[in-house]
Structure formats: C-alpha cells, structure tokens
Design an enzyme around this catalytic site. Structure first.
Site, short mmCIF file in Angstrom:
data_model
loop_
_atom_site.label_atom_id
_atom_site.label_comp_id
_atom_site.label_asym_id
_atom_site.label_seq_id
_atom_site.Cartn_x
_atom_site.Cartn_y
_atom_site.Cartn_z
N TYR A 128 46.10 33.65 22.33
CA TYR A 128 45.72 34.90 22.96
C TYR A 128 46.15 36.06 22.07
O TYR A 128 46.16 35.94 20.85
CB TYR A 128 46.26 35.00 24.39
CG TYR A 128 45.42 35.95 25.20
CD1 TYR A 128 44.06 35.68 25.40
CD2 TYR A 128 45.93 37.12 25.71
CE1 TYR A 128 43.26 36.56 26.09
CE2 TYR A 128 45.13 38.01 26.41
CZ TYR A 128 43.79 37.73 26.59
OH TYR A 128 42.99 38.61 27.26
N LYS A 149 41.88 33.49 28.17
CA LYS A 149 42.50 33.71 29.48
C LYS A 149 42.54 32.42 30.29
O LYS A 149 43.55 32.10 30.95
CB LYS A 149 41.73 34.78 30.26
CG LYS A 149 41.97 36.19 29.79
CD LYS A 149 43.26 36.76 30.37
CE LYS A 149 43.42 38.22 30.02
NZ LYS A 149 44.63 38.83 30.56
N ASP A 191 42.16 41.96 35.90
CA ASP A 191 43.48 41.80 35.28
C ASP A 191 43.93 43.08 34.59
O ASP A 191 45.12 43.40 34.57
CB ASP A 191 43.45 40.64 34.29
CG ASP A 191 44.83 40.31 33.76
OD1 ASP A 191 45.77 40.20 34.57
OD2 ASP A 191 44.98 40.18 32.54
N ASP A 192 42.99 43.83 34.01
CA ASP A 192 43.34 45.07 33.31
C ASP A 192 43.89 46.11 34.28
O ASP A 192 44.76 46.92 33.91
CB ASP A 192 42.13 45.63 32.57
CG ASP A 192 41.56 44.64 31.57
OD1 ASP A 192 42.32 44.19 30.71
OD2 ASP A 192 40.37 44.30 31.68
N ASN A 236 48.89 47.89 23.32
CA ASN A 236 48.70 46.84 22.31
C ASN A 236 47.62 47.28 21.32
O ASN A 236 46.74 48.08 21.67
CB ASN A 236 48.27 45.53 22.98
CG ASN A 236 49.41 44.84 23.68
OD1 ASN A 236 50.46 44.62 23.10
ND2 ASN A 236 49.21 44.50 24.94
N GLU A 260 37.25 41.03 33.19
CA GLU A 260 38.13 41.17 32.02
C GLU A 260 37.49 42.04 30.96
O GLU A 260 36.35 41.81 30.54
CB GLU A 260 38.41 39.78 31.44
CG GLU A 260 39.55 39.74 30.45
CD GLU A 260 40.90 40.03 31.10
OE1 GLU A 260 41.74 40.68 30.44
OE2 GLU A 260 41.12 39.61 32.25
N ASP A 261 38.21 43.07 30.53
CA ASP A 261 37.82 43.92 29.40
C ASP A 261 36.47 44.59 29.59
O ASP A 261 35.67 44.69 28.66
CB ASP A 261 37.87 43.13 28.09
CG ASP A 261 39.32 42.91 27.63
OD1 ASP A 261 40.23 43.41 28.29
OD2 ASP A 261 39.52 42.23 26.60
N ARG A 299 34.96 46.53 26.12
CA ARG A 299 36.27 47.09 25.76
C ARG A 299 37.24 45.93 25.52
O ARG A 299 38.13 45.66 26.30
CB ARG A 299 36.81 48.00 26.88
CG ARG A 299 38.02 48.82 26.47
CD ARG A 299 38.78 49.32 27.67
NE ARG A 299 39.31 48.24 28.49
CZ ARG A 299 40.46 47.59 28.23
NH1 ARG A 299 41.17 47.90 27.17
NH2 ARG A 299 40.88 46.64 29.03
#
Length: 597
Positions: free
Chosen positions: A145, A216, A311-312, A453, A288-289, A198
């Site tokens: 990951y 994930k 999750d974000d 990050n 996700e993203d 993203r």
C-alpha cells in the site's frame, strides 16, 4: 454449510457471514478441517469426460491461486489429486516457502519491484501471499500500500499483467448488472470502488487507480481477516483529465475527458442499484479516492439506503479521533476541554472535525452544534469565519464561527490558542518552527498531528515537532517517521494510518450482517482503537498501538462495531453472539494451508 451454532462463541464462520458456505476453507473456525477442492472445481467444469475432468482439475489446482500450495502439496495429496510428477519431489512446509519468498522480496532494491513480486505471488499462491503479509506486516505494508502503491498506479498501464478486479466504464452503461455477474465469485461481502480522480496525493490517474481498491482489499484480508473470495475491487472509468495519461500509448482506460454532471450521476446510480440487486443489501461498498466534490455528495446520497463507507472521510476521521482520545492519557483532560485547529478543510479535515464534534457531544451530553464551537478550520483562504459563509462549500459552513478574518497560520494559532493542531492540507512543511514554538508556548503538551501523505507533503517531520517543542509535543503523522532522540530520550512517532481502522471496521460490519453504516459505528471503531493503547505504549509516546498486533486490534474494533450495530438494531445475523471478540476472531481469514481430502 459451515456450522450454524447460533449464539455460540464457537460457531463456524459460515454462520457469521449469513450462512455463506466456506467453500475454500478460508476462515479460522474451519482451519483444522480438511476440504475437498473438487467441490469447487467440479461445479465449474461442465463435462462428463473423466480424462478431461482430471486434466482440467489438475490445471485448476496448480494454477488457481486459492488452491495452489506449490511445493507444499503432501505425498498423499499428490497421489490423490493426480499431481505426481508435475512437481519436484521435495515437500516444503509453508514456513520454509515463506522464508524463501521473503528473502527474494528483500533482494529487490526498488520498491516497485517488490510490489510487483508480491502481486505476482498473490496471483499464483494466495495463501502464501497473505501468510507473508500477515507475518511481516510492518515491513511489507508500505510495499503493498502507501507509498509504493502510488507509484504502481502511476505506472499501472506499463506493469499491467492480468486483471485483479472489475472495470466498469461508460461503455457498460445500461449493462452494469451483466458486468457484475461476470465476476466468478458470487458471495461478495466487501467492495472497494474508485473512479480514480484523486488517487492519494497524486491527482487524477483515471483507470489506473485500480491499484488502490486492490491494495485496500489485500489489507482487508491480511489485517482484518475478511475472506479474499468475498472481496471485489472495482474501478469506474468515466475518463480522465490527466493529459499525460491521455497521450500515453500504454494507458489502459478510456481516452476521453472525465464525464461529469448527469452522465456521471446516472452511471453511479446504475452501479449502486446493480450491486444491491446482484449481492443484496449486506455488501459493504467502500468509496475510495473520489475527488472532494463527489466524495461528500455520494456518501450523503447513498448512506440512507445502502451499506456505504468512505475511508477518506470516515476512516481517516476515526483513526485521528482514536489518536486524540488516546492522547488524553498524556494530558488528563477530556476532548471537550480542548480547542482544535484544523489546517485543511477538505474531505479529510472536515470529516475528522465532524467526528470529533460527535464524540464531544456524546461525552459531554451537549448538542453537536455546541460541540462544533470547539473546532476551527483553516483553508487556502485562511481561517473559516462567519463573514465568509456565502462563499463556503456546504460542509465548511457549520464551522464558520464569529471571528475576524485571519490569513496566516501562525497568526491563527496566536489568536485561537488551540491545544491541538491537525494538518490535512497536503502542504509540506507548513508547520514551521514558529508555529510549533507558538503551540508549545500555549500548551505544556501540545498535540501536533501532521497527517498529509506522502512524507514530502507532511506538515512537519517528527524530529521538527519534538525538537521545536523541546520534547513536549504529542505527535502523530500520516507518513512513517523513524524514532527521534532528543535530550537523551527516545521518542517513537505514532503513525495515523487508516489501515488501523478500516479492516476491523469492515470485519465488524460483515460478522454482524449490518445493513447500514451509522456515525455511532464509526465512533465505536475509533474508541475500540484507542482502547488498544496501553500504558507501555504511552511510556514510548505512542498514541496508536504498533502494527505487529494488528489482527488482535482489528478483532477488538470489529467487536465494538458489531456491538453498536446490534445496539442500533442494524445487525441481521441473529441471535447476537455472547463474546463478539472471540466470534470475530473465529471468522477471520486464516492463510494457513488446508489439507486436501
């Protein structure tokens, strides 16, 4: 069927997953039971010809990653399943295979090469891949990951070998249910889906964002124990606005600008409806993203009628809240005694802020509107205040308090006097020496969380936080940092990694058969993680437990989430088990090789 033993702590895992048969022998509860690989293979082979059946089955046994054991097939299994002569004569234990593979992976100096080696292993021997990952999680997590998966996504078109999930593009509009039915596994419990707009801090990677759902879900299995056969990675391809990808001859996605508006909404509506029709209402869909402008909209649009999780927004919020709860062990305060300042007001920052407000509301028995007054946000234009309300996005308006406008972060810190400074803006080194010194002058133990990050975008380093605060900071980060020695004391930086939360959260949803995700379940996950921080961890300055015991952590988080689902009347697996921790552990995927009849 795996046993149903309802209400028993020793129930078979099939009952925990709604009576879904453990066809591959994946769960810990069935670890000691031999399985019959023919049961799956024969069902898929539409032939009565014995010779053809044997050849096809042998090919399946050796080449199907779920069944393949490589050189660990025993002498008896080689005779019983027509493998004699197809393998070298040596029989190796799984532990020796694992040792050899780890040595091979370590020989690669380039992280992307390590990533590709592990993906190759996953595609040929699934149990060995997960055994390697479970036993060496702290070493291999950054490979499968972040940060390595980001580079893998950027180069996905060049390193693509075989599909690891489903690709749903605008070409499939009107046929998404048909596409879902093409996936060979039918008992899906967790879907991770992205539209690639993203990806981490790397921007729009379009179809090549598939590396994120794949990574994930590998963590859902390795860290949370969700069956790999029950996991489905999906990329929704609506185009990309990344000009470099559109010009790349190896790009694997649609070569068009990203669809928006009604065309985008209709495709997502069809996708969600097809998921529910094909898999039922108890499949967890994790977004996700997705870009900010879609992430909040999709979560709010579907959460009332579907089992969805972002999750974000929610996962990040839960792991940060857990760190803040654990930090109270250092300062002997409650959350309501703090003033929180968020540097960054995107989906991560506002998601964290809202969950913190909900926890303060629950702890202090005050309305959430009152709790929000303890929280201040800074975006690219400065402090979010009431005079800016007309120009703010809806999710920011609830944090627009009465105050004069302030642009510079240092001036904001001096004006607001926060006890906790939380960075999620992706602006590297924005927590300057002056900012941290100001925090240290206001607080005996300032809480400083640099969450962005990768490392280059972290608001400050661990060394900077400790040295500029004279060793008094309670520090956590999104990126990993090495231990820091300051004035002869060793500080171990805590990493606020979503992998602490979402695998256990997903397991709790699955084992309870939850039909919706509520904020109280996310709060329960955060509280469950914070509970795992021991006095020994506190002595080292840690506000998160180490990853070395992540499966124990995940089982406890799963139990807390499942308990809340039962309390809220959202759990469908009845009756409620007496010991939810033991129950969750019995349902966790075991990567140990099974014996074949």
């Amino acid at each position: 069927m795996a046993g149903r033993g309802e209400g028993s702590d020793a129930v078979m895992a099939g009952a925990a997953t709604g009576g879904v048969e453990d066809a591959y022998g994946e769960d810990r509860a069935t670890e000691d039971q031999p399985i019959t690989p023919w049961a799956v293979g024969v069902a898929r082979l539409r032939t009565q010809n014995r010779a053809e059946l044997v050849v096809n089955f042998v090919n399946s046994l050796l080449r199907d990653p779920r069944h393949n054991k490589g050189l660990s097939f025993t002498e008896r299994e080689r005779d019983a399943h027509y493998l004699r002569g197809l393998l070298p004569p040596v029989v190796l234990p799984q532990e020796l295979q694992e040792k050899r593979l780890l040595q091979n992976v370590r020989q690669f100096q380039v992280p992307l090469q390590r990533y590709m080696a592990l993906m190759d292993l996953q595609e040929r021997n699934e149990r060995l891949f997960y055994k390697l990952l479970v036993d060496n999680v702290e070493e291999l997590l950054p490979v499968v990951y972040t940060p390595t998966v980001g580079e893998a996504c950027q180069k996905y078109g060049s390193i693509f070998r075989r599909p690891q999930g489903l690709y749903i593009s605008l070409k499939e509009k009107g046929r998404i249910l048909e596409v879902l039915r093409n996936w060979p596994e039918k008992s899906i419990q967790v879907i991770v889906v992205t539209d690639g707009e993203r990806i981490l801090g790397l921007g729009d990677l379009g179809c090549q964002g598939m590396g994120i759902p794949v990574g994930k879900l590998a963590l859902y299995t390795a860290l949370g124990g969700v069956r790999p056969s029950a996991c489905l990675p999906i990329t929704i391809d609506v185009g990309t606005n990344n000009e470099d990808l559109l010009k790349d001859e190896f790009y694997i996605g649609l070569r068009q600008k990203r669809a928006t508006g009604q065309e985008y909404s209709e495709l997502l509506d069809e996708f969600m409806a097809a998921v529910r029709q094909n898999y039922g209402q108890k499949v967890l869909v994790q977004f996700e993203d997705f870009a900010n402008h879609n992430a909040f909209t999709l979560l709010e649009k579907y959460r009332a009628n579907h089992l969805v999780f972002n999750d974000d927004i929610q996962g990040t919020a839960a792991v940060v809240l857990a760190g803040l709860i654990a930090a109270q062990k250092f300062v002997s305060r409650t959350l309501a005694d703090h003033t929180f300042l968020f540097f960054g007001a995107g989906e991560a920052g506002t998601g964290i802020a809202e969950l913190v407000a909900l926890e303060i509301s629950n702890q202090s028995k005050v309305p959430v509107e009152e709790a929000r007054k303890k929280i201040w946000l800074v975006d690219s234009k400065g402090l979010i205040v009431s005079s800016r309300k007309d120009s703010l996005q809806p999710f920011k308006k609830r944090y627009a308090h009465e105050h004069e406008p302030v642009k510079d972060l240092l001036d904001v810190v001096k004006a607001i006097k926060p006890t906790a400074l939380i960075g999620s803006a992706g602006v590297g080194r924005s927590f300057t020496k002056e900012v941290i010194e100001a925090m240290a002058s206001i607080n005996e133990r300032p809480i400083i969380l640099a969450l962005s990050n990768p490392t280059s975008q972290s608001e400050c380093t661990a060394e900077q936080a400790y040295s500029w605060s004279e060793g008094r900071a309670i520090f956590g980060s999104g990126s990993p940092f090495d231990p820091v020695k300051y004035n002869d004391k060793l500080f171990v930086p805590a990493q606020a990694n979503n992998a602490c939360i979402f695998p256990g959260f997903g397991l709790g949803v699955v084992v309870s058969g939850a039909i919706r995700v509520k904020d109280d379940m996310v709060l329960a996950a955060a509280e469950g993680l914070a509970e795992q921080v021991t006095p020994e961890h506190v002595d080292k300055g840690l506000i998160y437990p180490p990853f070395s015991c992540i499966r124990k952590i995940s089982a406890n988080i799963a139990a807390r989430v499942a308990a809340k689902a039962y309390d809220l009347g959202l759990a469908s697996h009845l009756p409620r088990p007496k010991d939810l921790v033991k129950y969750a552990e019995s349902c966790m995927y075991s990567p140990i090789y099974r014996s074949y009849r």
